[in-house]
Design a protein around this motif. Structure first.
Motif, PDB file in Angstrom:
ATOM      1  N   PHE A 141       0.833  -1.203   0.000  1.00 48.14           N
ATOM      2  CA  PHE A 141       0.000   0.000   0.000  1.00 48.14           C
ATOM      3  C   PHE A 141       0.873   1.261   0.000  1.00 48.14           C
ATOM      4  O   PHE A 141       0.583   2.224  -0.701  1.00 48.14           O
ATOM      5  CB  PHE A 141      -0.940   0.008   1.214  1.00 48.14           C
ATOM      6  N   GLN A 142       1.942   1.252   0.791  1.00 48.22           N
ATOM      7  CA  GLN A 142       2.818   2.425   0.927  1.00 48.22           C
ATOM      8  C   GLN A 142       3.759   2.630  -0.263  1.00 48.22           C
ATOM      9  O   GLN A 142       4.232   3.741  -0.487  1.00 48.22           O
ATOM     10  CB  GLN A 142       3.681   2.300   2.188  1.00 48.22           C
ATOM     11  N   GLN A 143       4.010   1.582  -1.014  1.00 46.55           N
ATOM     12  CA  GLN A 143       5.010   1.620  -2.082  1.00 46.55           C
ATOM     13  C   GLN A 143       4.881   2.828  -3.015  1.00 46.55           C
ATOM     14  O   GLN A 143       5.870   3.521  -3.244  1.00 46.55           O
ATOM     15  CB  GLN A 143       4.955   0.313  -2.885  1.00 46.55           C
ATOM     16  N   PRO A 144       3.697   3.148  -3.560  1.00 41.25           N
ATOM     17  CA  PRO A 144       3.616   4.297  -4.473  1.00 41.25           C
ATOM     18  C   PRO A 144       3.961   5.632  -3.796  1.00 41.25           C
ATOM     19  O   PRO A 144       4.576   6.504  -4.409  1.00 41.25           O
ATOM     20  CB  PRO A 144       2.168   4.308  -4.953  1.00 41.25           C
ATOM     21  N   PHE A 145       3.597   5.773  -2.536  1.00 40.41           N
ATOM     22  CA  PHE A 145       3.891   7.010  -1.802  1.00 40.41           C
ATOM     23  C   PHE A 145       5.382   7.128  -1.515  1.00 40.41           C
ATOM     24  O   PHE A 145       5.978   8.204  -1.619  1.00 40.41           O
ATOM     25  CB  PHE A 145       3.077   7.072  -0.512  1.00 40.41           C
ATOM     26  N   ILE A 146       5.976   6.004  -1.170  1.00 44.81           N
ATOM     27  CA  ILE A 146       7.417   5.973  -0.902  1.00 44.81           C
ATOM     28  C   ILE A 146       8.193   6.274  -2.186  1.00 44.81           C
ATOM     29  O   ILE A 146       9.180   7.010  -2.177  1.00 44.81           O
ATOM     30  CB  ILE A 146       7.820   4.613  -0.296  1.00 44.81           C
ATOM     31  N   ASP A 147       7.726   5.715  -3.300  1.00 48.77           N
ATOM     32  CA  ASP A 147       8.382   5.984  -4.582  1.00 48.77           C
ATOM     33  C   ASP A 147       8.325   7.470  -4.926  1.00 48.77           C
ATOM     34  O   ASP A 147       9.300   8.029  -5.427  1.00 48.77           O
ATOM     35  CB  ASP A 147       7.737   5.158  -5.700  1.00 48.77           C
ATOM     36  N   ARG A 148       7.203   8.098  -4.649  1.00 46.32           N
ATOM     37  CA  ARG A 148       7.089   9.540  -4.907  1.00 46.32           C
ATOM     38  C   ARG A 148       8.050  10.326  -4.017  1.00 46.32           C
ATOM     39  O   ARG A 148       8.698  11.281  -4.456  1.00 46.32           O
ATOM     40  CB  ARG A 148       5.647   9.999  -4.699  1.00 46.32           C
ATOM     41  N   ALA A 149       8.151   9.928  -2.759  1.00 45.24           N
ATOM     42  CA  ALA A 149       9.083  10.595  -1.845  1.00 45.24           C
ATOM     43  C   ALA A 149      10.520  10.400  -2.314  1.00 45.24           C
ATOM     44  O   ALA A 149      11.343  11.306  -2.201  1.00 45.24           O
ATOM     45  CB  ALA A 149       8.907  10.072  -0.425  1.00 45.24           C
ATOM     46  N   ALA A 150      10.813   9.229  -2.869  1.00 46.43           N
ATOM     47  CA  ALA A 150      12.161   8.966  -3.382  1.00 46.43           C
ATOM     48  C   ALA A 150      12.497   9.884  -4.556  1.00 46.43           C
ATOM     49  O   ALA A 150      13.666  10.120  -4.838  1.00 46.43           O
ATOM     50  CB  ALA A 150      12.293   7.510  -3.800  1.00 46.43           C
ATOM     51  N   GLN A 151      11.487  10.430  -5.202  1.00 48.29           N
ATOM     52  CA  GLN A 151      11.687  11.380  -6.296  1.00 48.29           C
ATOM     53  C   GLN A 151      11.764  12.822  -5.794  1.00 48.29           C
ATOM     54  O   GLN A 151      11.855  13.754  -6.581  1.00 48.29           O
ATOM     55  CB  GLN A 151      10.559  11.241  -7.325  1.00 48.29           C
ATOM     56  N   GLY A 152      11.663  13.014  -4.459  1.00 47.12           N
ATOM     57  CA  GLY A 152      11.818  14.343  -3.889  1.00 47.12           C
ATOM     58  C   GLY A 152      10.522  15.024  -3.494  1.00 47.12           C
ATOM     59  O   GLY A 152      10.524  16.181  -3.079  1.00 47.12           O
ATOM     60  N   GLU A 153       9.405  14.327  -3.573  1.00 52.67           N
ATOM     61  CA  GLU A 153       8.099  14.913  -3.264  1.00 52.67           C
ATOM     62  C   GLU A 153       7.684  14.574  -1.827  1.00 52.67           C
ATOM     63  O   GLU A 153       7.800  13.429  -1.399  1.00 52.67           O
ATOM     64  CB  GLU A 153       7.064  14.354  -4.246  1.00 52.67           C
ATOM     65  N   SER A 154       7.189  15.561  -1.076  1.00 51.64           N
ATOM     66  CA  SER A 154       6.583  15.288   0.229  1.00 51.64           C
ATOM     67  C   SER A 154       5.178  14.757  -0.025  1.00 51.64           C
ATOM     68  O   SER A 154       4.427  15.329  -0.811  1.00 51.64           O
ATOM     69  CB  SER A 154       6.507  16.555   1.075  1.00 51.64           C
ATOM     70  N   VAL A 155       4.836  13.665   0.641  1.00 56.04           N
ATOM     71  CA  VAL A 155       3.579  12.970   0.365  1.00 56.04           C
ATOM     72  C   VAL A 155       2.803  12.766   1.662  1.00 56.04           C
ATOM     73  O   VAL A 155       3.381  12.393   2.681  1.00 56.04           O
ATOM     74  CB  VAL A 155       3.854  11.594  -0.286  1.00 56.04           C
ATOM     75  N   ILE A 156       1.489  13.017   1.608  1.00 52.40           N
ATOM     76  CA  ILE A 156       0.598  12.719   2.741  1.00 52.40           C
ATOM     77  C   ILE A 156      -0.445  11.736   2.232  1.00 52.40           C
ATOM     78  O   ILE A 156      -1.023  11.916   1.164  1.00 52.40           O
ATOM     79  CB  ILE A 156      -0.087  13.994   3.270  1.00 52.40           C
ATOM     80  N   TYR A 157      -0.674  10.681   3.017  1.00 48.62           N
ATOM     81  CA  TYR A 157      -1.718   9.720   2.664  1.00 48.62           C
ATOM     82  C   TYR A 157      -2.390   9.226   3.938  1.00 48.62           C
ATOM     83  O   TYR A 157      -1.827   9.286   5.024  1.00 48.62           O
ATOM     84  CB  TYR A 157      -1.168   8.564   1.828  1.00 48.62           C
ATOM     85  N   GLU A 158      -3.610   8.720   3.781  1.00 43.41           N
ATOM     86  CA  GLU A 158      -4.376   8.200   4.913  1.00 43.41           C
ATOM     87  C   GLU A 158      -4.792   6.780   4.616  1.00 43.41           C
ATOM     88  O   GLU A 158      -4.939   6.382   3.458  1.00 43.41           O
ATOM     89  CB  GLU A 158      -5.596   9.084   5.172  1.00 43.41           C
ATOM     90  N   ARG A 159      -5.012   6.038   5.703  1.00 43.11           N
ATOM     91  CA  ARG A 159      -5.330   4.622   5.535  1.00 43.11           C
ATOM     92  C   ARG A 159      -5.955   4.084   6.817  1.00 43.11           C
ATOM     93  O   ARG A 159      -5.524   4.410   7.915  1.00 43.11           O
ATOM     94  CB  ARG A 159      -4.051   3.872   5.238  1.00 43.11           C
ATOM     95  N   ALA A 160      -6.963   3.232   6.652  1.00 38.50           N
ATOM     96  CA  ALA A 160      -7.528   2.497   7.793  1.00 38.50           C
ATOM     97  C   ALA A 160      -6.599   1.325   8.074  1.00 38.50           C
ATOM     98  O   ALA A 160      -6.103   0.668   7.156  1.00 38.50           O
ATOM     99  CB  ALA A 160      -8.924   1.996   7.458  1.00 38.50           C
ATOM    100  N   THR A 161      -6.328   1.102   9.337  1.00 33.43           N
ATOM    101  CA  THR A 161      -5.418   0.017   9.724  1.00 33.43           C
ATOM    102  C   THR A 161      -5.834  -0.546  11.074  1.00 33.43           C
ATOM    103  O   THR A 161      -6.649   0.030  11.787  1.00 33.43           O
ATOM    104  CB  THR A 161      -3.960   0.534   9.763  1.00 33.43           C
TER     105      THR A 161
END
Length: 188
Positions: A141-161
């Motif tokens: 689930f986190q992989q796409p957000f982490i990939d964006r951060a690896a490109q230099g972007e600050s990312v916010i996401y929400e998730r039920a857990t």
């Protein structure tokens, strides 16, 4: 055999031993003279071998510099450890989970709130991969957000857990890349 240098500093004695070892290894004949040049408190050892004058001033200076650098490195390591302890004290008081993940996606830091959230010890977190600590589903689930951060972007996401105690939680995560002044990325 050269005559002994009485009262020579330890560096001078090591110089002589190293010189004899190097000379023996090279198969060359020994020095014709061994002695000290200068005043008794600042004497420089020298060896004469086949017309070649070898002075140990560099060995003595390097030895002193290495000891000074070692003492400086030890002091800096102590300072760094004190700052790390201060940072841990501060971050452990933050009620929200705070982590640092390197480029290989391994945890290098986690505060007490994160340790409580995942339900394992800090020693079981540090050095382990995100996938190992959080599980394959959470990592996917986190992989796409982490990939964006690896490109230099600050990312916010929400998730039920569900936390380790079985409670349903709504998690809001912020992934901030660790970008250096030269635009290199070290983690998040």
């Amino acid at each position: 055999q050269p005559r002994a240098v009485v009262g020579a500093p330890v560096d001078v004695c090591w110089f002589g031993a190293l010189f004899w070892a190097a000379l023996a290894a090279s198969g060359r004949s020994g020095p014709s003279s061994l002695g000290l040049y200068g005043s008794s408190d600042r004497a420089l050892p020298f060896l004469l071998a086949g017309g070649l004058l070898v002075v140990a001033v560099a060995v003595h200076e390097v030895g002193g510099r290495i000891r000074a650098e070692a003492a400086d490195a030890e002091r800096k390591a102590g300072d760094l450890q004190a700052r790390e302890e201060q940072l841990r004290l501060f971050t452990d008081k933050i009620p929200e989970p705070v982590v640092y993940v390197d480029l290989d996606r391994h945890y290098t830091f986690g505060n007490d709130a994160f340790v409580s959230l995942v339900g394992i010890s800090r020693d079981e977190i540090i050095g382990k991969s995100v996938k190992h600590v959080l599980g394959a589903e959470a990592f996917a689930f986190q992989q796409p957000f982490i990939d964006r951060a690896a490109q230099g972007e600050s990312v916010i996401y929400e998730r039920a857990t569900v936390d380790v105690n079985g409670r349903q939680r709504w998690a809001r995560n912020k992934v901030v890349p660790d970008l250096r002044i030269d635009a290199t990325h070290r983690g998040y």
